[in-house]
Design an enzyme around this catalytic site. Structure first.
Site, PDB file in Angstrom:
ATOM      1  N   ASP A  51       0.834  -1.208   0.000  1.00 55.46           N
ATOM      2  CA  ASP A  51       0.000   0.000   0.000  1.00 55.46           C
ATOM      3  C   ASP A  51       0.868   1.258   0.000  1.00 55.46           C
ATOM      4  O   ASP A  51       0.352   2.376  -0.063  1.00 55.46           O
ATOM      5  CB  ASP A  51      -1.033  -0.013   1.131  1.00 55.46           C
ATOM      6  CG  ASP A  51      -0.414  -0.056   2.516  1.00 55.46           C
ATOM      7  OD1 ASP A  51       0.827  -0.131   2.626  1.00 55.46           O
ATOM      8  OD2 ASP A  51      -1.184  -0.021   3.499  1.00 55.46           O
ATOM      9  N   SER A  52       2.196   1.062  -0.008  1.00 60.15           N
ATOM     10  CA  SER A  52       3.117   2.180  -0.287  1.00 60.15           C
ATOM     11  C   SER A  52       2.796   2.799  -1.643  1.00 60.15           C
ATOM     12  O   SER A  52       3.213   3.915  -1.937  1.00 60.15           O
ATOM     13  CB  SER A  52       4.572   1.699  -0.262  1.00 60.15           C
ATOM     14  OG  SER A  52       4.746   0.576  -1.119  1.00 60.15           O
ATOM     15  N   GLU A 121      -1.051  -5.619   8.638  1.00 60.05           N
ATOM     16  CA  GLU A 121      -0.265  -4.934   9.659  1.00 60.05           C
ATOM     17  C   GLU A 121      -0.857  -5.209  11.038  1.00 60.05           C
ATOM     18  O   GLU A 121      -2.072  -5.176  11.201  1.00 60.05           O
ATOM     19  CB  GLU A 121      -0.245  -3.415   9.399  1.00 60.05           C
ATOM     20  CG  GLU A 121       0.567  -3.042   8.192  1.00 60.05           C
ATOM     21  CD  GLU A 121       0.758  -1.530   8.025  1.00 60.05           C
ATOM     22  OE1 GLU A 121       0.504  -0.767   8.977  1.00 60.05           O
ATOM     23  OE2 GLU A 121       1.164  -1.133   6.916  1.00 60.05           O
ATOM     24  N   GLU A 188       9.494  -4.577  10.306  1.00 59.23           N
ATOM     25  CA  GLU A 188       9.948  -3.288   9.762  1.00 59.23           C
ATOM     26  C   GLU A 188      10.544  -2.427  10.873  1.00 59.23           C
ATOM     27  O   GLU A 188       9.918  -2.240  11.934  1.00 59.23           O
ATOM     28  CB  GLU A 188       8.769  -2.558   9.098  1.00 59.23           C
ATOM     29  CG  GLU A 188       9.160  -1.188   8.542  1.00 59.23           C
ATOM     30  CD  GLU A 188       8.179  -0.600   7.544  1.00 59.23           C
ATOM     31  OE1 GLU A 188       7.208  -1.271   7.156  1.00 59.23           O
ATOM     32  OE2 GLU A 188       8.417   0.551   7.132  1.00 59.23           O
TER      33      GLU A 188
END
Ligand code: KIV
Length: 271
Positions: A51-52, A121, A188
């Site tokens: 979704d970046s 996430e 991350e």
């Protein structure tokens, strides 16, 4: 002589076997058919439709406005350029509001977008959602550590898991998510030592970004590793285009260095 494994489709099972053999794999974001094909030709095993894309394709400030329709559109573009790589797609912000909604949106990403794995996430609190998807046959990658969809809660993109309590929550979350059926983990922006601890103690492959050299796979946003994303470059990014001079050579160098364990170096990690 080329190994049969080099032409067989990449699956969550083949990545698990690779981890068991102590091998490493390369993952990069892809948002269209051309980059999907180029990355795969360079040897990238996992194409992440992240979704970046909200930031690097749509020019938005964060990933939050990205819709499931946006994700399906880009996933289907990537699927048309892919031959054997595994396609992993992000569940966009609030598609995981309820386990049922995550199941429905994840299924759409697979049926309409051609995704093979759904990335969600969240830490241990997402165990119920991961368990539902897993029981319904949807492979899941759980994204722990820095979660960009929480940017406003975090006040930016800070390194996670630096204090002992935060590190314990990540280790415990990873364990719960694996028990719930996660097939992959993504870590991350966490200290390299914490990523090493998680990677060595879970049975599933762990993909790192800003998480040091000891994860089973590495991922970067493709425009970052080509040095073409506007603005400040995060510490964990290396500009492979500047080093190599062409996009195919940059992608190949990334794959080579990830597999050899020379990328990321200590200068790309956190303590
Ligand atoms: O959306 C994305 O590209 C990601 C990577 C930064 C891991 O989640």
């Amino acid at each position: 002589m080329s190994d049969e494994r080099d032409s067989a489709p990449v699956t969550v099972a083949s990545l698990r076997e690779l981890k068991a053999r102590g091998g490493r794999f390369a993952c990069l974001t892809a948002y269209d058919a051309t980059f999907a094909a180029l990355e795969e030709q360079a040897g990238v095993e996992v194409l992440l439709v992240g979704d970046s894309l909200g930031m690097v394709i749509q020019g938005r400030e964060t990933t939050l406005p990205v819709t499931v329709e946006d994700m399906i559109y880009h996933c289907a573009c990537v699927a048309r350029g892919r031959r054997r790589a595994l396609i992993m797609a992000d569940l966009p912000f609030m598609s995981d509001l309820t386990p049922q909604r995550a199941l429905e949106d994840g299924a759409r990403l697979m049926k309409e977008g051609g995704a093979h794995v759904i990335k969600i996430e969240g830490g241990g609190e997402m165990a119920e959602t991961v368990s539902l998807l897993s029981r319904r046959g949807i492979p899941v990658c759980a994204h722990l550590g820095l979660q960009p969809q929480s940017v406003h809660k975090l006040g930016g993109y800070p390194v996670q898991g630096r204090d002992p309590e935060a590190a314990r929550r990540i280790v415990e979350g990873a364990r719960r998510l694996c028990e719930a059926g996660a097939d992959l983990l993504l870590l991350e922006c966490v200290p390299a030592a914490l990523a090493r601890e998680v990677s060595t103690n879970v049975p599933v492959p762990v993909i790192g970004i800003g998480a040091g050299p000891d994860c089973d796979g590495q991922v970067l946003v493709v425009y970052d590793m080509l040095g073409i994303t506007p603005g400040r470059r995060p510490r964990f990014v290396k500009d492979f285009l500047a080093q190599e001079g062409s996009i195919p050579a940059a992608l190949s160098a990334y794959v080579r260095e990830v597999k050899a364990g020379s990328f990321p170096g200590p200068e790309h990690g956190f303590r």
